[in-house]
Design a protein around this motif. Structure first.
Motif, PDB file in Angstrom:
ATOM      1  N   LEU A  11       0.826  -1.212   0.000  1.00  0.00           N
ATOM      2  CA  LEU A  11       0.000   0.000   0.000  1.00  0.00           C
ATOM      3  C   LEU A  11       0.860   1.262   0.000  1.00  0.00           C
ATOM      4  CD1 LEU A  11      -2.754   1.403   0.260  1.00  0.00           C
ATOM      5  CD2 LEU A  11      -2.510   1.198   2.738  1.00  0.00           C
ATOM      6  N   THR A  15       0.913   3.757  -3.155  1.00  0.00           N
ATOM      7  CA  THR A  15       0.353   5.092  -2.909  1.00  0.00           C
ATOM      8  C   THR A  15       1.364   6.172  -3.258  1.00  0.00           C
ATOM      9  OG1 THR A  15      -1.076   4.254  -1.155  1.00  0.00           O
ATOM     10  CG2 THR A  15      -0.637   6.610  -1.158  1.00  0.00           C
ATOM     11  N   GLY A  18       1.419   6.550  -7.010  1.00  0.00           N
ATOM     12  CA  GLY A  18       0.236   7.258  -7.476  1.00  0.00           C
ATOM     13  C   GLY A  18       0.303   8.743  -7.198  1.00  0.00           C
ATOM     14  N   LYS A  19       0.735   9.104  -5.974  1.00  0.00           N
ATOM     15  CA  LYS A  19       0.799  10.525  -5.614  1.00  0.00           C
ATOM     16  C   LYS A  19       1.859  11.255  -6.428  1.00  0.00           C
ATOM     17  CE  LYS A  19      -1.267  12.500  -3.092  1.00  0.00           C
ATOM     18  NZ  LYS A  19      -2.406  13.442  -3.289  1.00  0.00           N
ATOM     19  N   GLU A  41      -5.005  -3.898  -0.963  1.00  0.00           N
ATOM     20  CA  GLU A  41      -5.147  -3.560   0.449  1.00  0.00           C
ATOM     21  C   GLU A  41      -5.185  -4.839   1.279  1.00  0.00           C
ATOM     22  OE1 GLU A  41      -8.592  -1.092   0.790  1.00  0.00           O
ATOM     23  OE2 GLU A  41      -7.800   0.467  -0.534  1.00  0.00           O
ATOM     24  N   VAL A  59      -5.139  -1.180  -4.942  1.00  0.00           N
ATOM     25  CA  VAL A  59      -4.811   0.222  -4.683  1.00  0.00           C
ATOM     26  C   VAL A  59      -5.096   1.054  -5.926  1.00  0.00           C
ATOM     27  CG1 VAL A  59      -2.985   1.826  -4.007  1.00  0.00           C
ATOM     28  CG2 VAL A  59      -3.055  -0.476  -3.012  1.00  0.00           C
ATOM     29  N   ARG A  60      -4.737   0.542  -7.075  1.00  0.00           N
ATOM     30  CA  ARG A  60      -5.015   1.168  -8.373  1.00  0.00           C
ATOM     31  C   ARG A  60      -5.439   0.058  -9.343  1.00  0.00           C
ATOM     32  NH1 ARG A  60      -4.131   7.028  -8.637  1.00  0.00           N
ATOM     33  NH2 ARG A  60      -3.050   7.451  -6.675  1.00  0.00           N
ATOM     34  N   MET A 293      -0.436   4.339   3.985  1.00  0.00           N
ATOM     35  CA  MET A 293      -1.017   5.163   2.928  1.00  0.00           C
ATOM     36  C   MET A 293      -0.595   6.624   3.068  1.00  0.00           C
ATOM     37  SD  MET A 293      -5.037   5.610   1.945  1.00  0.00           S
ATOM     38  CE  MET A 293      -5.431   6.367   3.543  1.00  0.00           C
ATOM     39  N   LYS A 294      -0.706   7.156   4.279  1.00  0.00           N
ATOM     40  CA  LYS A 294      -0.372   8.573   4.480  1.00  0.00           C
ATOM     41  C   LYS A 294       1.118   8.829   4.323  1.00  0.00           C
ATOM     42  CE  LYS A 294      -4.381   9.754   7.296  1.00  0.00           C
ATOM     43  NZ  LYS A 294      -4.897  10.031   8.661  1.00  0.00           N
ATOM     44  N   GLY A 296       3.003   7.171   2.290  1.00  0.00           N
ATOM     45  CA  GLY A 296       3.223   7.129   0.851  1.00  0.00           C
ATOM     46  C   GLY A 296       2.924   8.462   0.192  1.00  0.00           C
ATOM     47  N   GLU A 297       1.817   9.066   0.586  1.00  0.00           N
ATOM     48  CA  GLU A 297       1.465  10.377   0.041  1.00  0.00           C
ATOM     49  C   GLU A 297       2.493  11.428   0.453  1.00  0.00           C
ATOM     50  OE1 GLU A 297      -2.417  10.941   1.632  1.00  0.00           O
ATOM     51  OE2 GLU A 297      -3.417   9.790   0.044  1.00  0.00           O
TER      52      GLU A 297
END
Length: 405
Positions: A11, A15, A18-19, A41, A59-60, A293-294, A296-297
């Motif tokens: 994840l 992520t 993606g970001k 996930e 996730v995507r 997730m956070k 990763g962003e």
């Protein structure tokens, strides 16, 4: 052209990829993951996916990676991040150059070092095929034995009971999740499982697994022999740090600064494998979905120059039967606990404080208290016990005023 490489396609890594594209990065972007399927996930693996109620939560979409020029290397293992030559070495010998690298290798299950642990029918849960194997065993059997009652053990126990199996759990400590929640809150989870028919044996541990070619029974250190059709072991995880060799310091994961960078310039770590210097909690390693997730962003923005501190207050949830359990913050020790609601009725929030500062909030079926307490945790708030205990007190009214320029 700038090249970013992400090692680990869980994840956090997916992520981050993606970001980076969302934020406009148009350089070379490589995502390397040992699993052959696109990133998915993991929380459903112990819940609705295990019970056969849902398919994978990707996730995507699988086609997203090619459409967005992400060089996705799924089913490929990264062997080493070579810091001297600034390349990631893959199994088979290929070398991928990077300007900056994000290590998102996650964690692996701890293995019990006891006789019989390798018998067919002794299972654990980390990846999708593991959940498939547990579901197949559950469909063929009627009695499960679980070793360990952390969050994974508790969730698997709940799912198997919902599937109609008899479940016996052996746990080393005195309640479920005692190390994380303490005996009183762990006792609330114990009561929930007892109400649903789970047999729980505490202060005992696995001595050996027995069976003639396949698991038939667990023998405990206290001499109990517990028969079952299969066993699931859930005794915690450890961070996967092998990929960096001796190049990046290791201390319960890769220590990273407040921005998520390791001691090596251009080498970042996120998710389960990162021991993060948190501005509120100090150095911590968090093994939850939301954190990965956070992170990763956040690391994606910092790769692009944001240079921002990661100060998320942390949030985690667990669905067991019809109970919604949520946790915010991070507390390894506390000297005060304030309860709002009723632990006995299992509708409550528990606020964990140390020297008056709110460190963590735990709730069963009172999710708004958890969300509303997160800014208080992030601001290191010291709070009045009576206000915390009062169910009529809106926690949002206790938030410190925002600074104005």
């Amino acid at each position: 052209m700038t090249s970013f490489v992400i090692v680990g396609a869980g994840l956090g890594g997916a992520t981050a990829a993606g970001k980076l594209r969302e934020e406009g990065f148009d350089g070379e972007l490589v995502l390397i993951g040992a699993e052959p399927m696109p990133p998915y996930e993991r929380p459903p693996l112990s819940k609705e996916y295990l019970r056969g109620e849902s398919d994978h939560h990707f996730v995507r979409p699988a086609e997203w990676y090619e459409e967005n020029q992400v060089d996705a290397r799924f089913g490929v293992r990264a062997e080493r991040v070579n810091l001297t030559e600034r390349v990631v070495e893959l199994e088979g010998g290929e070398r991928i150059a990077f300007d900056q690298v994000v290590i998102a290798t996650g964690s692996r299950n701890r293995r019990l070092q006891v006789p019989g642990v390798d018998l067919p029918g002794v299972l654990d849960l980390r990846f999708a095929p593991d959940a498939d194997a547990i579901r197949e065993a559950a469909e063929a059997g009627s009695k499960a034995v679980i070793v360990g009652m952390g969050f994974i053990g508790a969730e698997v126990a709940a799912s198997l009971r919902q599937m109609g199996l008899d479940v016996t759990v052996v746990e080393f400590f005195g309640t479920p999740l005692e190390r994380v929640l303490g005996p009183e809150l762990g006792g609330a989870i114990e009561a929930l499982h007892r109400d649903h028919g789970v047999e729980m044996i505490f202060r005992d541990a696995a001595e050996r697994f027995e069976g003639d070619g396949r698991f038939e029974a667990l023998v405990t250190k206290e001499g109990r022999r517990i028969e079952g059709d299969f066993a699931v072991v859930g005794v915690g995880v450890e961070p996967v740090t092998d990929v960096a060799g001796d190049g990046v310091p290791v201390d319960n994961g890769f220590p990273v600064d407040a921005r998520l960078q390791t001691a090596v310039e251009g080498v970042w770590a996120i998710g389960d494998v990162a021991r993060h210097d948190h501005p509120v909690f100090g150095p911590i390693r968090v093994e939850h979905f939301d954190n990965a997730m956070k992170m990763g962003e956040h690391v994606a923005r910092n790769l692009l120059g944001a240079d921002a501190v990661f100060d998320d207050a942390h949030w985690f949830w667990s669905d067991q039967y019809d109970a919604n359990i949520q946790v915010a913050g991070f507390a390894t020790e506390w000297d005060d606990m304030v309860v709002r609601g009723s632990i006995e009725d299992r509708s409550f929030s528990a606020f964990l404080l140390k020297e008056g500062q709110l460190l963590s909030t735990f709730s069963m079926d009172r999710k708004f208290d958890v969300r509303r307490s997160m800014p208080l945790i992030a601001s290191k708030a010291h709070l009045d016990r009576e206000q915390l205990a009062d169910p009529e007190q809106d926690l949002r009214q206790l938030h410190p005023p925002k600074e104005t320029s």
